[in-house]
Design an enzyme around this catalytic site. Structure first.
Site, PDB file in Angstrom:
ATOM      1  N   ARG A 508    -108.597  20.557  18.963  1.00 15.45           N
ATOM      2  CA  ARG A 508    -108.223  20.531  20.112  1.00 15.45           C
ATOM      3  C   ARG A 508    -107.418  21.260  20.913  1.00 15.45           C
ATOM      4  NH1 ARG A 508    -104.850  15.032  20.017  1.00 15.45           N
ATOM      5  NH2 ARG A 508    -105.482  14.877  21.972  1.00 15.45           N
ATOM      6  N   SER A 572    -104.085  24.199  10.211  1.00 12.26           N
ATOM      7  CA  SER A 572    -103.773  23.361   9.234  1.00 12.26           C
ATOM      8  C   SER A 572    -104.449  23.798   7.742  1.00 12.26           C
ATOM      9  CB  SER A 572    -104.198  21.963   9.306  1.00 12.26           C
ATOM     10  OG  SER A 572    -103.794  21.159  10.632  1.00 12.26           O
ATOM     11  N   ASP A 615    -100.222  21.508  10.155  1.00 15.11           N
ATOM     12  CA  ASP A 615    -100.126  20.111  10.976  1.00 15.11           C
ATOM     13  C   ASP A 615     -98.876  19.222  10.420  1.00 15.11           C
ATOM     14  OD1 ASP A 615    -101.297  20.020   8.357  1.00 15.11           O
ATOM     15  OD2 ASP A 615    -103.105  18.670   9.317  1.00 15.11           O
TER      16      ASP A 615
HETATM   17  C1  BG6 Z   1    -104.548  14.787  13.602  1.00 11.05           C
HETATM   18  C2  BG6 Z   1    -103.608  16.101  14.159  1.00 11.05           C
HETATM   19  O1  BG6 Z   1    -104.072  13.749  14.590  1.00 11.05           O
HETATM   20  O2  BG6 Z   1    -104.467  14.641  12.256  1.00 11.05           O
HETATM   21  C3  BG6 Z   1    -104.058  17.213  13.194  1.00 11.05           C
HETATM   22  O3  BG6 Z   1    -103.482  16.285  15.419  1.00 11.05           O
HETATM   23  C4  BG6 Z   1    -104.014  16.834  11.818  1.00 11.05           C
HETATM   24  O4  BG6 Z   1    -103.220  18.259  13.363  1.00 11.05           O
HETATM   25  C5  BG6 Z   1    -104.905  15.684  11.754  1.00 11.05           C
HETATM   26  O5  BG6 Z   1    -104.846  18.015  11.045  1.00 11.05           O
HETATM   27  C6  BG6 Z   1    -105.135  15.190  10.246  1.00 11.05           C
HETATM   28  O6  BG6 Z   1    -106.037  13.991  10.005  1.00 11.05           O
HETATM   29  P1  BG6 Z   1    -107.491  14.207  10.277  1.00 11.05           P
HETATM   30  O7  BG6 Z   1    -107.784  12.931   9.417  1.00 11.05           O
HETATM   31  O8  BG6 Z   1    -107.715  14.414  11.580  1.00 11.05           O
HETATM   32  O9  BG6 Z   1    -107.867  15.310   9.209  1.00 11.05           O
HETATM   33  C1  GLC Z   2    -105.209  21.048   3.617  1.00 12.04           C
HETATM   34  C2  GLC Z   2    -104.477  22.213   4.077  1.00 12.04           C
HETATM   35  C3  GLC Z   2    -103.044  21.919   4.490  1.00 12.04           C
HETATM   36  C4  GLC Z   2    -103.076  20.727   5.592  1.00 12.04           C
HETATM   37  C5  GLC Z   2    -103.944  19.659   4.844  1.00 12.04           C
HETATM   38  C6  GLC Z   2    -103.813  18.482   5.803  1.00 12.04           C
HETATM   39  O1  GLC Z   2    -104.340  20.595   2.496  1.00 12.04           O
HETATM   40  O2  GLC Z   2    -104.504  23.198   3.092  1.00 12.04           O
HETATM   41  O3  GLC Z   2    -102.543  22.942   5.137  1.00 12.04           O
HETATM   42  O4  GLC Z   2    -101.761  20.423   6.085  1.00 12.04           O
HETATM   43  O5  GLC Z   2    -104.850  20.132   4.669  1.00 12.04           O
HETATM   44  O6  GLC Z   2    -104.414  18.773   7.144  1.00 12.04           O
END
Ligand code: BG6
Ligand code: GLC
Ligand code: GLC
Length: 887
Positions: A508, A572, A615
């Site tokens: 996003r 992330s 994240d």
């Molecule tokens: C989202 C965040 O809501 O959740 C992201 O904006 C985050 O930054 C993510 O990585 C983690 O959850 P998922 O299920 O989308 O991997």
């Molecule tokens: C993976 C990444 C980590 C992140 C997590 C959740 O473990 O290595 O940096 O915070 O996923 O998205």
């Protein structure tokens, strides 16, 4: 302090752990019972046998030609009933023409034998006249559900009372005689031939009329017991070698000679000692309805005493015996309304509970009922195996459901007895079906005990410390990366920002405004861009070109072309940061593997200065703006990870001793050095080996959304191979990787529509399922998601304890900001997580807040905080002329 943590965790363990029986223990129990069955049958060993193995003189199963009208008495279960029954030969049905339930007061149950039988005769007289049967002399079947030594079908000596009865002058006497005497004393009606049956035999016989392969009768009600068809040649106490006879095992007495010493808990001892008949029917006291509620009550009292429930506050109601009837357990375990029921029940017990207490109470109920089902399953499996071996069969097909999983060579069907003398079989189909399966080898390794979780937590604690150390860091599996975020928001941050969010389910771009006065973060605009598999596995250049293109698109659509807004990048993946705008990718995780990026600074690929955030950090920061005690960020989504505020003095790799810094733990890498060998299953190994990055992020692969569906799929394939699902029939769809996405798990575990969803999903996977298969699939989902929640809980408890010990606190109150699709979408994940954290970190009071658009907002917050600090340091510079530079 550490000693204190251990003591508390140990307390919980010592309370619930002894109730969790492993497959190994169940096998041992089954072996012991097999020995006792043989002992009970033997001519000379019988008199000292705990399991009585009583001949019933029922030699053959109904063959369908029986017919006529009968009277029936049913004494010894929840209700005392009198019935008028018609057996119809042509239709092969048994009709109840009339029935009446009579109450038996506590006074009569504990009074004299004469009182009891006079009462029975009075009820019978009443019924006969109400049914206009007075002139007739009907044969009477007496289901008398206590241990009786029979010489013939119409002579039955009571060996001992069990359950709630203890009438004087009856033990050692013939029940038929006592009944006839009472009828004669009245003289106002007559009865014909009297056949004595145990309720197990009644149940087997009534089901046997419908299904002739029914040769086991099982009761799990007020008491528990089973009967089965034994070969006459093994029934040494009755003459004759040919054919079979039904044996009433009286397995309730198993353990009366001390055989079960190893699995008996303190609470069981209390139950026994305070019962009407101490020392008698030990196995039954661990299993049956008469005792389960009391077992739960005593456990709740114990947990309260140890301050693990209700903040340690006692309630006189709960301290009173009998205030927690067994039906409460069923109500609390109700999938749909269980938690609401728990709250209503706890209110009625006058205990001060919160919603996590309610969860723990549910866990206690589940632990107790689960032990019941497991013990019953072990006993039933013993009998099924006995029949199989008796007949020299490799495989037995017989009738009683789900124990097929503990006795894999026996194919057992359960029929629910309708108005037979038992109600217990209902409990087996509902509960044992679920739990007996859990005991099976395939799922067992996925069921982590509190003890195992505590070990995992200890191991992780060591790894956190290793990761922080200057010299141990480079070989640490849990990287503990400094983030250079030194303070949580103080509420004075403000301004407009752009944010990028890469690494979760969606990529996003956002336009964010931080408003100081209202203390809110507003999303002014946002756009989700897709990233194809090709880009995820392509070159770094392609990836960042794509990101830049999306950003450009967004900027022009938002008319931001003229402005130069600060940019926060939620990226992330594990990155080694030197400062807030320098971030070296250590390695890709989850679905990404773009070439030429690992080992490089992500900011090199972007334009201008960018604040880089993980994240977890973004989530913590955005929640921290609302609640300043938020100092842990948790993600359970595509991947899993957490960050928290660590004391600078412990962050050996960054200079400075004062204050705190947010550490991105990267706990997904826990286990990469083999630490988790003991809990890793074959299926986990397959998942790892077939992943994009084998050997990397082992813990994450057991927990996060990217892998959960695949774990379930592989388990279903394994269960199918072992013929425990879908009648062993494979489906190419199910054999294909990726056909069972994680969202299926949430759908199947949905309390209301879960089973319907399971059926729809199984149809779409082209597997030939039946009703029981659907339930097993749900159990598999539950096992996998519950392991995930428990592992997360163990890890989170470790982090909370770390913070508490760091600060020298006896008790820590803290807040976790959480995000991720698994946490948000799964129906029970967050509840299970919270309940387990409560158990594993009893000295930490952890509040969870759900992050809304957290990473985008958080990236803006980090950028804003960095700006504020930079500004402050400039001000200091201006006034003092010297100041430490902040990153
Ligand atoms: C989202 C965040 O809501 O959740 C992201 O904006 C985050 O930054 C993510 O990585 C983690 O959850 P998922 O299920 O989308 O991997
Ligand atoms: C993976 C990444 C980590 C992140 C997590 C959740 O473990 O290595 O940096 O915070 O996923 O998205
Ligand atoms: C008790 C009785 C037994 C009966 C069982 C179930 O164990 O001793 O005879 O079958 O309860 O009601």
């Amino acid at each position: 302090m550490c000693v204190c943590v251990c003591v508390c965790v140990l307390q919980v363990q010592s309370v619930l752990q002894p109730f969790c029986l492993s497959v190994h223990q169940l096998r041992t129990i089954s072996d012991l019972l097999m020995k006792d069955l043989i002992k009970g049958l033997g001519k000379h060993s019988h008199h000292k046998a705990a399991v009585k193995m009583l001949p019933t003189f029922v030699r053959s199963m109904p063959d369908g030609t029986e017919h006529g009208d009968f009277l029936a008495l049913d004494l010894g279960g929840t209700n005392f009933r009198v019935l008028h029954v018609r057996v119809l030969e042509e239709e092969k049905v048994v009709d109840i023409l009339g029935s009446q339930t009579c109450s038996i007061s506590q006074d009569i149950m504990l009074g004299t034998g004469e009182q009891l039988f006079d009462h029975i005769a009075a009820c019978l007289a009443d019924f006969i006249s109400s049914q206009n049967l007075k002139g007739q002399t009907l044969p009477l079947g007496f289901t008398f559900s206590f241990s009786c030594e029979q010489k013939k079908i119409d002579e039955s000596i009571l060996l001992r009372w069990t359950k709630g009865f203890n009438c004087s002058g009856v033990e050692g006497r013939d029940i038929v005689q006592l009944l006839k005497e009472a009828v004669q004393r009245r003289g106002d009606f007559t009865i014909g031939f009297v056949a004595m049956v145990n309720d197990t035999v009644g149940t087997m016989m009534s089901c046997g009329y419908r299904d002739q392969s029914c040769e086991i009768g099982l009761i799990i009600g007020t008491g528990t017991n089973a009967c089965y068809m034994e070969e006459m040649r093994n029934v040494k106490r009755v003459e004759g070698e040919d054919g079979r006879m039904c044996i009433n095992t009286e397995w309730g007495g198993f353990g009366d000679d001390g055989t079960l010493e190893n699995i008996i808990t303190d609470i069981n001892r209390t139950i026994d000692q305070t019962s009407i008949k101490p020392g008698v029917h030990i196995f039954e006291k661990m299993i049956s309805g008469m005792y389960l509620g009391e077992l739960v009550r005593l456990l709740l009292v114990k947990l309260t005493e140890q301050k693990l429930l209700f903040k340690g506050q006692r309630s006189t109601t709960l301290l009173t015996a009998g205030t927690f009837p067994t039906k409460f357990i069923s109500e609390i375990e109700e999938p749909l309304s269980g938690l609401e029921n728990a709250k209503r029940i706890l209110s009625s017990l006058n205990v001060p509970y919160d919603s996590v207490d309610a969860r723990i109470v549910r866990l206690v109920c589940d632990t107790v009922s689960s032990r019941t089902a497991r013990l019953c399953a072990a006993a039933l499996a013993t009998i099924a195996n006995r029949i199989r071996v008796n007949r020299g069969l490799k495989h037995l097909k017989t009738t009683v459901g789900m124990v097929r999983l503990l006795a894999p060579d026996c194919d057992i069907t359960f029929i629910l007895s309708q108005d037979g003398s038992g109600k217990g079989a209902a409990m087996v189909t509902a509960v044992a079906q679920r739990l007996a399966l859990q005991s099976h080898l395939v799922l067992q390794p996925f069921c982590l005990s509190v003890h195992q979780l505590r070990t995992i937590s200890d191991l992780l604690m060591k790894d956190l410390i290793k990761g922080l150390g200057k010299h141990s860091h480079h070989k640490a599996a849990v990287k503990m990366l400094p983030t250079f975020v030194r303070s949580t928001p103080d509420g004075t941050e403000h301004g407009d920002f752009l944010a990028l969010d890469l690494g979760g389910t969606n990529f996003r771009v956002l336009h964010v405004r931080v408003l100081e006065e209202e203390k809110v973060v507003d999303i002014l605009g946002s756009q989700t861009c897709s990233i194809s598999q090709d880009i995820m596995l392509g070159t770094g250049e392609q990836l960042f070109d794509h990101i830049a293109a999306c950003l450009a698109d967004f900027i022009s659509s938002q008319n931001l072309k003229e402005q130069t807004l600060p940019l926060g990048f939620t990226f992330s993946f594990p990155c080694e940061q030197k400062k807030i705008d320098e971030s070296i990718l250590i390695r890709w995780t989850k679905g990404f593997n773009c070439s030429g990026v690992e080992g490089r600074d992500i900011c090199d690929f972007t334009i201008g200065s960018v604040a880089m955030v993980n994240d977890t950090v973004g989530t913590m920061m955005s929640c921290g703006y609302r609640d300043q005690s938020c100092e842990i960020g948790l993600i359970i989504g595509t991947g899993t990870n957490a960050c928290y505020m660590e004391e600078m003095r412990n962050v050996k790799r960054v200079e400075g001793e004062d204050g705190r810094m947010c550490i991105n733990t990267e706990w997904g890498g826990f286990g990469d050095d083999g630490t988790l060998e003991n809990i890793i299953t074959d299926i986990d190994r397959t998942i790892d080996q077939t992943s994009i990055k084998p050997g990397v992020h082992i813990f994450e692969k057991m927990i996060s959304g990217m892998y959960l569906g695949e774990l379930v799929r592989l388990l279903l394939v394994k269960l199918t191979e072992q013929k425990l699902l879908f009648k062993g029939q494979r489906s190419t769809t199910l054999l294909t990787a990726g056909t069972f996405p994680t969202k299926f798990i949430s759908e199947i575990e949905e309390p209301l529509s879960g089973l319907e969803n399971a059926k729809r999903i199984l149809s779409s996977l082209n597997v030939p399922y039946d009703f029981v298969d659907a339930r097993i699939v749900r159990l598999v989902c539950d096992t996998v998601s519950s392991r995930s929640a428990r592992l997360c809980a163990a890890a989170l408890a470790t982090v909370a304890n770390r913070i508490r010990v760091n600060r020298g606190l006896k008790h820590l109150k803290t807040t976790v900001g959480v995000d991720g699709t698994v946490y948000k979408k799964h129906p029970n994940f967050s509840d299970e997580l919270q309940a387990m954290v409560r158990l594993l970190a009893p000295d930490c009071d952890v509040t969870f807040i759900l992050s809304q658009d957290g990473s985008g907002k958080g990236a803006a917050m980090v950028t804003a905080v960095a700006q504020r600090l930079a500004l402050q340091s400039h001000l200091l510079e201006d006034s003092d002329g010297d100041s430490e530079e902040e990153d």
